[in-house]
Design a protein around this motif. Structure first.
Motif, PDB file in Angstrom:
ATOM      1  N   ASP A 315       0.786  -1.187  -0.088  1.00  0.00           N
ATOM      2  CA  ASP A 315       0.002  -0.122  -0.164  1.00  0.00           C
ATOM      3  C   ASP A 315       0.816   1.263  -0.078  1.00  0.00           C
ATOM      4  N   ARG A 316       0.106   2.366  -0.480  1.00  0.00           N
ATOM      5  CA  ARG A 316       1.157   3.719  -0.393  1.00  0.00           C
ATOM      6  C   ARG A 316       1.576   3.841   1.054  1.00  0.00           C
ATOM      7  N   ILE A 321       2.220   1.065  -4.287  1.00  0.00           N
ATOM      8  CA  ILE A 321       1.465   1.831  -5.219  1.00  0.00           C
ATOM      9  C   ILE A 321       0.118   1.832  -5.013  1.00  0.00           C
ATOM     10  N   GLU A 323      -3.700   2.135  -3.451  1.00  0.00           N
ATOM     11  CA  GLU A 323      -4.585   3.073  -2.818  1.00  0.00           C
ATOM     12  C   GLU A 323      -5.788   2.477  -2.103  1.00  0.00           C
ATOM     13  N   ASP A 443       2.887   4.795 -12.657  1.00  0.00           N
ATOM     14  CA  ASP A 443       2.286   4.031 -11.527  1.00  0.00           C
ATOM     15  C   ASP A 443       1.163   3.421 -11.942  1.00  0.00           C
TER      16      ASP A 443
END
Length: 514
Positions: A315-316, A321, A323, A443
């Protein structure tokens, strides 16, 4: 390679023997090469054989070699520990050399198909039988030669041009990229002119696939080749978008279900099934070794040839990457290794990443409990509409139309990624700069298209290979030896030794003394 490209009788026999309809014709053994290529009834099964041979380059381990060494995937630890030569594809060390067998196999598997396609193209140019049928076959052979030559020039730089009618002039020497791309463009223009809008036989290419591939050629060609042209790329992507033939499937998960092959999102996909020789063995390479030890009939077992990098699976908030709320995450990557209610144990001494997140897109639930995961056989995408839309948005941004590009991404692939209802916090803002869009689209392409074989090309064309890979790929980071010349692979040593038109002096820079 040169004896293969000279269209030896053995090669023709091998291609023809894959086409059962052709073999049923009489007399089977009395046909000369001239007779084979003078009749459309003989040429058509040869073209179908080309499709099969092209498809087979995507099977098993060979289908994933070009995915390695990126910021998207890396080899599993056990693979790296037990095969130093293969490990070089991620480490970018001395084993990424002209003697690397994994790369040589990919080089060798493609030239016979290119050569055979070139022979078909030559034979059809002056054939006067049934012009419509002739033209379709010419378009198909041109599309296949273009697709495979595009791979070769993207991965190896200067490569031979295989043209039967200019063979005495060109031979099998490496040619400048500008000349190679000229042939690819010419082939795809023929394919656009001659291929039908739809084909009932899903093995066969269409006009839309050729339009999309030509758009990608203009986008992906290196700037130094002089071929990159965002305006022409836009023209061909718009032709696909405005054709009315293609659309995104509503549910992203349906793309990875074997129950829904060849949807309206598919411009071209390789046709497989669960029966040898039409299975693809992809799950064998992408699944978990720990699961395979528990049960060889567990459909998500495998041998960790490639696993997602942390950047690709995290996850961010953890430096990755993904969301919150993006449905593509759980459809693309496996995080849970519980099988039939029992958690899979981790085995000591294998490297420790066997139960880290794995590739999910190639799992084939049809095999579960009855067939080994070696029998995986879902279709494999070559071109799909989501890729076209992202490329379309990208060229708009490069042409200074960033607000339009942002809108396309928001209202298509990102909207679907949140189940059709993109929350405000996930909207890309219309005021995004051109530079910000370039970062974000790279991304977004990983989120949408991960493990579909596009990442290395994306990193190369954006100049990010030597930036992103050592920062995100475990093995490249450990070695810290990646160099700018690694954008191209080395010409295989065996090719240099056997091809009288390629010498050691023709080796790609950086590999000459390896």
């Amino acid at each position: 390679m040169k004896t293969v490209i000279k269209y030896s009788l053995l090669l023709l026999i091998l291609i023809i023997s894959s086409c059962s309809n052709f073999l049923e014709q009489e007399p089977q053994t009395a046909l000369t090469e001239e007779q084979v290529f003078s009749e459309l009834d003989n040429i058509e099964p040869l073209v179908l054989g080309l499709y099969t041979s092209w498809r087979n380059t995507r099977k098993d381990r060979g289908g994933f070699v070009f995915l390695l060494g990126t910021d998207e995937v890396q080899q599993g630890a056990y693979q790296v520990l037990t095969d130093a030569s293969q490990a070089g594809l991620d480490r970018y060390n001395g084993f990424l050399s002209p003697s690397n067998n994994a790369l040589a196999e990919q080089w060798d598997s493609r030239w016979p198909v290119i050569a055979a396609a070139a022979r078909v193209i030559s034979s059809l140019q002056f054939n006067e039988q049934d012009p419509n049928r002739k033209n379709i076959l010419l378009g198909e052979a041109s599309f296949i030669r273009a697709a495979l030559t595009f791979e070769m020039v993207q991965y190896w730089g200067d490569v031979p041009i295989i043209d039967v009618d200019r063979f005495d002039e060109l031979g099998t020497a490496r040619q400048p990229q500008e000349a190679v791309y000229s042939y690819i463009i010419q082939d795809l223009e023929h394919a656009i002119a001659y291929l039908p809008i739809t084909q009932s036989d899903k093995r066969r290419a269409t006009k839309g696939a050729a339009e999309a591939l030509l758009g990608k050629v203009y986008l992906y060609a290196p700037e130094e080749s002089g071929v990159r042209d965002y305006g022409k790329a836009l023209e061909h992507f718009e032709a696909v978008v405005n054709s009315g033939v293609y659309s995104l499937v509503a549910n992203y998960a349906d793309l990875w279900s074997p129950a829904y092959p060849n949807t309206n999102e598919s411009l071209y996909e390789f046709q497989f099934n669960n029966v040898w020789p039409d299975n693809n063995q992809c799950q064998w390479q992408t699944g978990s070794r720990a699961v395979a030890l528990v049960d060889q009939y567990a459909y998500f077992g495998g041998y960790d040839l490639l696993v997602p990098t942390p950047y690709c699976y995290a996850d961010r908030s953890a430096g990755g990457i993904w969301e919150a709320g993006d449905l593509r995450r759980s459809e693309s990557i496996r995080y849970d290794f519980t099988y039939r209610g029992v958690p899979t144990p981790l085995q000591p001494g294998w490297g420790g990443d066997e139960l880290d997140p794995h590739v999910k897109k190639y799992e084939d639930p049809r095999t579960d409990g009855t067939l080994s995961f070696w029998n995986s056989g879902k279709n494999i995408f070559y071109l799909r509409y989501a890729d076209v839309l992202l490329c379309y948005a990208e060229v708009l941004n490069e042409l200074g139309r960033t607000a339009e590009a942002v809108n396309i991404v928001n209202t298509t692939v990102r909207q679907r990624a949140w189940g059709g209802n993109l929350p405000p916090e996930a909207h890309w803002q219309g005021g995004m700069s051109q530079a910000e869009f370039r970062t974000n689209i790279l991304d977004e392409r990983m989120r949408e298209l991960c493990f579909e074989g596009l990442r290395r090309m994306d990193l190369n064309r954006t100049g990010m290979l030597t930036t992103h890979v050592p920062a995100r790929n475990r093995w490249a980071q450990q070695s810290n030896t990646i160099q700018s010349y690694h954008r191209y692979y080395p010409i295989p040593l065996q090719e240099i030794r056997q091809n009288e038109d390629i010498s050691e002096n023709d080796q790609n820079p950086g590999y000459a003394n390896q």
